[in-house]
Design an enzyme around this catalytic site. Structure first.
Site, PDB file in Angstrom:
ATOM      1  N   SER A 154      49.925  42.552  41.235  1.00 48.70           N
ATOM      2  CA  SER A 154      50.233  43.232  42.604  1.00 48.70           C
ATOM      3  C   SER A 154      51.590  43.367  42.880  1.00 48.70           C
ATOM      4  CB  SER A 154      49.713  42.410  43.718  1.00 48.70           C
ATOM      5  OG  SER A 154      48.240  42.264  43.804  1.00 48.70           O
ATOM      6  N   ARG A 198      36.468  40.682  43.587  1.00 47.04           N
ATOM      7  CA  ARG A 198      37.031  39.768  44.550  1.00 47.04           C
ATOM      8  C   ARG A 198      36.200  39.262  45.375  1.00 47.04           C
ATOM      9  NH1 ARG A 198      39.313  40.953  49.708  1.00 47.04           N
ATOM     10  NH2 ARG A 198      41.212  40.206  49.999  1.00 47.04           N
ATOM     11  N   LYS A 249      42.332  43.837  54.182  1.00 50.43           N
ATOM     12  CA  LYS A 249      43.667  43.168  54.262  1.00 50.43           C
ATOM     13  C   LYS A 249      44.408  43.393  55.467  1.00 50.43           C
ATOM     14  CE  LYS A 249      43.911  42.475  49.220  1.00 50.43           C
ATOM     15  NZ  LYS A 249      44.791  42.560  47.865  1.00 50.43           N
TER      16      LYS A 249
END
Length: 204
Positions: A107, A40, A137
């Site tokens: 997700s 990521r 996040k």
């Protein structure tokens, strides 16, 4: 390569790190016992080179490499699969592009219905979260333990939990129904080898 049924799912932390640092971190995490790695990178400098290097590292350790968001990159470097969110395109498109053997994760945030749909659409795993406050996040919507409990009764593919997970709070998620714990800062904000080892007793 198959997606693991349980274990630590590491997600790269690339901010303010050189490519060499990232590769060194992943190498240490693999030694510590991660079962899968997701690349990521929200501000990539050379994603093709880095993803390719991580693929070599992962495959040497018999660990699947999943690419976050970028289906094209996953296909280009021959990654084991891709992880997609609600803004990353259709699962069917990823499956068509990457093939039947690719690992595709989705997700599902706090929605068991999304997970059921993903399972029906051939997802190889589903992810719920965030469960705890997360520096990676911080604005992500909260997920609830009850969602994991419901998912465990209805979902047949592996369930991944994410969001602020540490060695001292991960057990409650596994007990509720998670099969794997996805971690960014808990592994890569300190010494990756020691940090990874600290999670291993959760999976005994």
């Amino acid at each position: 390569m198959n997606f693991p049924k349980t274990g630590l799912y590491a997600i790269t932390k690339t901010e303010n790190k050189t490519v060499e640092q990232i590769i060194a971190d992943i190498s240490e995490a693999i030694k510590g016992g991660i079962k899968v790695l997701q690349y990521r990178d929200k501000r990539p400098i050379d994603p093709t080179y880095l993803a390719g290097a991580l693929k070599e590292l992962c495959h040497a350790g018999n660990i699947p490499l999943i690419i976050n968001d970028n289906i094209t990159l996953a296909k280009h470097i021959g990654a084991d699969g891709v992880h997609i969110g609600k803004e990353d395109g259709l699962l069917s498109h990823a499956r068509e592009l990457l093939g039947s053997s690719a690992i595709i994760g989705v997700s599902c945030y706090d929605s068991v219905e999304l997970a059921l749909q993903a399972q029906q659409d051939s997802a190889d795993y589903v992810a719920f979260g965030r469960f705890f406050p997360s520096s990676s996040k911080p604005l992500a919507a909260a997920a609830h333990i009850a969602s994991l409990e419901q998912a465990k009764l209805r979902i047949k593919v592996p369930i991944v939990a994410i969001g602020g997970i540490l060695p001292d709070n991960g057990a409650v998620l596994l007990d509720a129904g998670a099969d794997l714990l996805a971690v960014i800062g808990g592994v890569f904000s300190a010494t990756p080898y020691q940090s990874t080892l600290a999670y291993q007793p959760l999976f005994k």
